[in-house]
Design a protein around this motif. Structure first.
Motif, PDB file in Angstrom:
ATOM      1  N   TYR A   1      -2.047  29.199  -7.834  1.00 44.90           N
ATOM      2  CA  TYR A   1      -1.955  27.990  -8.659  1.00 44.90           C
ATOM      3  C   TYR A   1      -1.141  26.924  -7.933  1.00 44.90           C
ATOM      4  CZ  TYR A   1      -1.294  25.171 -12.889  1.00 44.90           C
ATOM      5  OH  TYR A   1      -1.287  24.148 -13.802  1.00 44.90           O
ATOM      6  N   MET A   2      -0.007  27.318  -7.366  1.00 44.45           N
ATOM      7  CA  MET A   2       0.810  26.364  -6.605  1.00 44.45           C
ATOM      8  C   MET A   2       0.064  25.861  -5.377  1.00 44.45           C
ATOM      9  SD  MET A   2       4.730  27.794  -6.706  1.00 44.45           S
ATOM     10  CE  MET A   2       4.346  29.427  -6.053  1.00 44.45           C
ATOM     11  N   THR A   3      -0.663  26.751  -4.718  1.00 40.51           N
ATOM     12  CA  THR A   3      -1.414  26.361  -3.531  1.00 40.51           C
ATOM     13  C   THR A   3      -2.508  25.361  -3.884  1.00 40.51           C
ATOM     14  OG1 THR A   3      -1.012  28.539  -2.546  1.00 40.51           O
ATOM     15  CG2 THR A   3      -2.805  27.252  -1.620  1.00 40.51           C
ATOM     16  N   ALA A   4      -3.178  25.565  -5.009  1.00 36.51           N
ATOM     17  CA  ALA A   4      -4.282  24.693  -5.409  1.00 36.51           C
ATOM     18  C   ALA A   4      -3.803  23.337  -5.897  1.00 36.51           C
ATOM     19  CB  ALA A   4      -5.114  25.381  -6.487  1.00 36.51           C
ATOM     20  N   TYR A   5      -2.665  23.313  -6.600  1.00 36.62           N
ATOM     21  CA  TYR A   5      -2.228  22.077  -7.264  1.00 36.62           C
ATOM     22  C   TYR A   5      -0.893  21.560  -6.739  1.00 36.62           C
ATOM     23  CZ  TYR A   5      -5.919  23.512 -10.465  1.00 36.62           C
ATOM     24  OH  TYR A   5      -7.132  23.892 -11.004  1.00 36.62           O
ATOM     25  N   TYR A   6      -0.559  21.880  -5.490  1.00 41.32           N
ATOM     26  CA  TYR A   6       0.734  21.483  -4.924  1.00 41.32           C
ATOM     27  C   TYR A   6       0.944  19.975  -4.956  1.00 41.32           C
ATOM     28  CZ  TYR A   6      -1.669  19.787  -0.754  1.00 41.32           C
ATOM     29  OH  TYR A   6      -2.467  19.077   0.098  1.00 41.32           O
ATOM     30  N   SER A   7      -0.114  19.199  -4.877  1.00 45.52           N
ATOM     31  CA  SER A   7       0.020  17.737  -4.815  1.00 45.52           C
ATOM     32  C   SER A   7       0.194  17.102  -6.185  1.00 45.52           C
ATOM     33  CB  SER A   7      -1.202  17.132  -4.124  1.00 45.52           C
ATOM     34  OG  SER A   7      -2.386  17.389  -4.863  1.00 45.52           O
ATOM     35  N   GLN A   8       0.109  17.905  -7.230  1.00 47.48           N
ATOM     36  CA  GLN A   8       0.250  17.388  -8.590  1.00 47.48           C
ATOM     37  C   GLN A   8       1.646  17.720  -9.135  1.00 47.48           C
ATOM     38  OE1 GLN A   8      -3.095  18.423 -11.110  1.00 47.48           O
ATOM     39  NE2 GLN A   8      -4.518  18.369  -9.377  1.00 47.48           N
ATOM     40  N   PRO A   9       2.073  17.034 -10.173  1.00 44.90           N
ATOM     41  CA  PRO A   9       3.423  17.267 -10.712  1.00 44.90           C
ATOM     42  C   PRO A   9       3.502  18.529 -11.572  1.00 44.90           C
ATOM     43  CG  PRO A   9       2.339  15.559 -11.988  1.00 44.90           C
ATOM     44  CD  PRO A   9       1.404  15.886 -10.830  1.00 44.90           C
ATOM     45  N   ILE A  10       3.203  19.679 -10.986  1.00 48.32           N
ATOM     46  CA  ILE A  10       3.259  20.935 -11.731  1.00 48.32           C
ATOM     47  C   ILE A  10       4.712  21.354 -11.933  1.00 48.32           C
ATOM     48  CG2 ILE A  10       0.993  21.744 -11.008  1.00 48.32           C
ATOM     49  CD1 ILE A  10       2.320  23.415  -8.868  1.00 48.32           C
ATOM     50  N   THR A  11       4.963  22.091 -12.989  1.00 50.78           N
ATOM     51  CA  THR A  11       6.318  22.535 -13.311  1.00 50.78           C
ATOM     52  C   THR A  11       6.434  24.037 -13.137  1.00 50.78           C
ATOM     53  OG1 THR A  11       5.838  22.920 -15.648  1.00 50.78           O
ATOM     54  CG2 THR A  11       6.515  20.677 -15.018  1.00 50.78           C
ATOM     55  N   LEU A  12       7.659  24.511 -13.095  1.00 49.29           N
ATOM     56  CA  LEU A  12       7.918  25.950 -12.996  1.00 49.29           C
ATOM     57  C   LEU A  12       7.367  26.671 -14.220  1.00 49.29           C
ATOM     58  CD1 LEU A  12       9.251  28.434 -11.731  1.00 49.29           C
ATOM     59  CD2 LEU A  12      11.427  27.684 -12.725  1.00 49.29           C
ATOM     60  N   ALA A  13       7.625  26.122 -15.397  1.00 50.73           N
ATOM     61  CA  ALA A  13       7.151  26.758 -16.623  1.00 50.73           C
ATOM     62  C   ALA A  13       5.626  26.825 -16.662  1.00 50.73           C
ATOM     63  CB  ALA A  13       7.677  26.002 -17.837  1.00 50.73           C
ATOM     64  N   GLU A  14       4.978  25.748 -16.226  1.00 51.41           N
ATOM     65  CA  GLU A  14       3.517  25.704 -16.203  1.00 51.41           C
ATOM     66  C   GLU A  14       2.953  26.742 -15.235  1.00 51.41           C
ATOM     67  OE1 GLU A  14       0.163  22.532 -14.582  1.00 51.41           O
ATOM     68  OE2 GLU A  14       2.145  21.816 -15.148  1.00 51.41           O
ATOM     69  N   THR A  15       3.600  26.891 -14.086  1.00 50.07           N
ATOM     70  CA  THR A  15       3.138  27.845 -13.078  1.00 50.07           C
ATOM     71  C   THR A  15       3.292  29.275 -13.574  1.00 50.07           C
ATOM     72  OG1 THR A  15       3.766  26.285 -11.337  1.00 50.07           O
ATOM     73  CG2 THR A  15       3.409  28.580 -10.689  1.00 50.07           C
ATOM     74  N   ALA A  16       4.440  29.591 -14.159  1.00 46.58           N
ATOM     75  CA  ALA A  16       4.645  30.929 -14.717  1.00 46.58           C
ATOM     76  C   ALA A  16       3.661  31.204 -15.843  1.00 46.58           C
ATOM     77  CB  ALA A  16       6.077  31.067 -15.217  1.00 46.58           C
ATOM     78  N   SER A  17       3.406  30.198 -16.653  1.00 45.77           N
ATOM     79  CA  SER A  17       2.480  30.354 -17.772  1.00 45.77           C
ATOM     80  C   SER A  17       1.058  30.625 -17.288  1.00 45.77           C
ATOM     81  CB  SER A  17       2.500  29.096 -18.642  1.00 45.77           C
ATOM     82  OG  SER A  17       1.585  29.191 -19.699  1.00 45.77           O
ATOM     83  N   ALA A  18       0.669  30.034 -16.149  1.00 46.32           N
ATOM     84  CA  ALA A  18      -0.672  30.265 -15.604  1.00 46.32           C
ATOM     85  C   ALA A  18      -0.891  31.739 -15.313  1.00 46.32           C
ATOM     86  CB  ALA A  18      -0.865  29.444 -14.328  1.00 46.32           C
ATOM     87  N   ALA A  19       0.197  32.446 -14.989  1.00 45.15           N
ATOM     88  CA  ALA A  19       0.118  33.877 -14.689  1.00 45.15           C
ATOM     89  C   ALA A  19       0.496  34.737 -15.886  1.00 45.15           C
ATOM     90  CB  ALA A  19       1.033  34.207 -13.519  1.00 45.15           C
ATOM     91  N   HIS A  20       0.724  34.113 -17.038  1.00 49.45           N
ATOM     92  CA  HIS A  20       1.142  34.824 -18.245  1.00 49.45           C
ATOM     93  C   HIS A  20       2.415  35.631 -17.996  1.00 49.45           C
ATOM     94  CE1 HIS A  20      -2.467  33.746 -20.537  1.00 49.45           C
ATOM     95  NE2 HIS A  20      -3.126  33.931 -19.411  1.00 49.45           N
ATOM     96  N   LEU A  21       3.392  34.973 -17.374  1.00 48.48           N
ATOM     97  CA  LEU A  21       4.695  35.571 -17.114  1.00 48.48           C
ATOM     98  C   LEU A  21       5.781  34.656 -17.648  1.00 48.48           C
ATOM     99  CD1 LEU A  21       4.220  36.677 -13.385  1.00 48.48           C
ATOM    100  CD2 LEU A  21       4.354  38.209 -15.360  1.00 48.48           C
ATOM    101  N   SER A  22       6.921  35.241 -18.050  1.00 46.21           N
ATOM    102  CA  SER A  22       8.077  34.423 -18.373  1.00 46.21           C
ATOM    103  C   SER A  22       8.615  33.830 -17.078  1.00 46.21           C
ATOM    104  CB  SER A  22       9.171  35.254 -19.052  1.00 46.21           C
ATOM    105  OG  SER A  22       9.759  36.149 -18.113  1.00 46.21           O
ATOM    106  N   VAL A  23       9.349  32.740 -17.180  1.00 48.47           N
ATOM    107  CA  VAL A  23       9.890  32.084 -15.990  1.00 48.47           C
ATOM    108  C   VAL A  23      10.786  33.029 -15.208  1.00 48.47           C
ATOM    109  CG1 VAL A  23      11.460  30.271 -15.204  1.00 48.47           C
ATOM    110  CG2 VAL A  23       9.677  29.733 -16.870  1.00 48.47           C
ATOM    111  N   ASN A  24      11.686  33.733 -15.911  1.00 45.83           N
ATOM    112  CA  ASN A  24      12.614  34.636 -15.221  1.00 45.83           C
ATOM    113  C   ASN A  24      11.886  35.784 -14.520  1.00 45.83           C
ATOM    114  OD1 ASN A  24      14.904  33.198 -15.929  1.00 45.83           O
ATOM    115  ND2 ASN A  24      15.199  34.312 -17.845  1.00 45.83           N
ATOM    116  N   HIS A  25      10.908  36.347 -15.211  1.00 43.39           N
ATOM    117  CA  HIS A  25      10.134  37.443 -14.624  1.00 43.39           C
ATOM    118  C   HIS A  25       9.374  36.969 -13.390  1.00 43.39           C
ATOM    119  CE1 HIS A  25       7.369  41.144 -15.542  1.00 43.39           C
ATOM    120  NE2 HIS A  25       8.273  41.397 -14.609  1.00 43.39           N
TER     121      HIS A  25
END
Length: 291
Positions: A197-221
């Motif tokens: 997800y980060m590799t595909a959308y690195y040029s966009q204003p993605i967030t940590l929470a959004e990235t973790a959510s894409a993988a169905h994981l909590s941020v800490n996990h």
């Protein structure tokens, strides 16, 4: 679109090869076990819960039966070279590799009774052995220097490389410190979903929470296990990905430094310049001149 046939091949064993160029293309459907490569641009796939950006330096592996969407939108034609394997072909190559000579002498035409292999769907480097084999096959195929026999041999070698890759990924997964194998498998897949997800959308204003959510994981996990798997934090990876993209634009375009900064996903010119200088020991402008 091209296929090949040969007198010694059964219909079950014939892979399908797709080679074409498009500036725009959208497709949705279900596919075979496949390896997907692209040149002169980038293609975006959505498959399962994953988002995959596939350019000249990566190839994508997707499982048989996977539903996916493909999107191409480029000012220049993007060249695809994709291999689609018939059910059981790679498993049959594996049977021949793992079986004894005595068994193969007694049962030379027996079909593998093993279940279909479950591959980790992600992008892989074109510099690994399978990527190099794909590049050689593409070169031979495009130049039409192979007959059906030679093409079949190269596809057999491709399947062998796939089996080695599968074993290597299995070793990576087994290094995760979870008790249950199924937990290790699932965590590995989810971490890679976030990585892709980060590799595909690195040029966009993605967030940590959004990235973790894409993988169905909590941020800490996500944070804890990403660093275990990759040895760096997600933020460090994302910063490096953006800096490398900036290098490409500085070397291959006349875009102003400010535009490059925002195009690769940085929010501040000052932050971009500082990070770039620290990483490459040159300012962006100096880097462009030296390149």
């Amino acid at each position: 679109m091209n296929t090949f046939t040969g007198n010694t091949l059964t219909q079950r064993s014939i892979p399908f090869i797709l080679h074409e160029s498009r500036t725009q293309f959208d497709w949705r459907g279900q596919g075979a076990l496949s390896l997907k490569t692209f040149r002169y641009g980038t293609s975006l796939y959505e498959a399962g819960h994953g988002h995959f950006s596939v350019g000249h330096d990566r190839y994508l592996l997707l499982n048989e039966g996977q539903e996916y969407q493909l999107h191409i939108d480029s000012p220049v034609p993007v060249e695809s070279f994709c291999i689609f394997f018939p059910p059981g072909m790679v498993e049959e190559v594996g049977r021949n590799v793992s079986s004894s000579d005595r068994y193969l002498l007694d049962e030379p035409y027996a079909l593998s009774s093993a279940c279909s292999m479950d591959w980790v769907e992600r992008t892989y480097s074109m510099e690994d052995p399978l990527g190099a084999a794909l590049a050689r096959l593409r070169s031979s195929y495009v130049s039409k220097t192979l007959d059906a026999w030679g093409l079949e041999e190269q596809l057999h070698q491709l399947a062998l490389h796939m089996l080695v890759l599968h074993r290597e990924i299995r070793c990576e997964i087994d290094q995760l410190d979870m008790v249950r194998s199924s937990t290790r498998d699932e965590l590995y897949r989810r971490i890679y979903i976030a990585h892709e997800y980060m590799t595909a959308y690195y040029s966009q204003p993605i967030t940590l929470a959004e990235t973790a959510s894409a993988a169905h994981l909590s941020v800490n996990h996500f944070l804890r296990n990403y660093k275990k798997l990759f040895g760096i934090s997600p933020h460090q990876f994302l910063t490096e990905r953006r800096l490398q993209a900036a290098c490409q634009l500085l070397s291959n375009s006349d875009l102003p430094v400010t535009e490059i900064c925002y195009r690769v996903g940085f929010e501040s010119l000052g932050s971009f310049s500082s990070l770039f200088s620290r990483r490459f020991h040159l300012s962006p402008s100096q880097y462009r001149i030296k390149r």
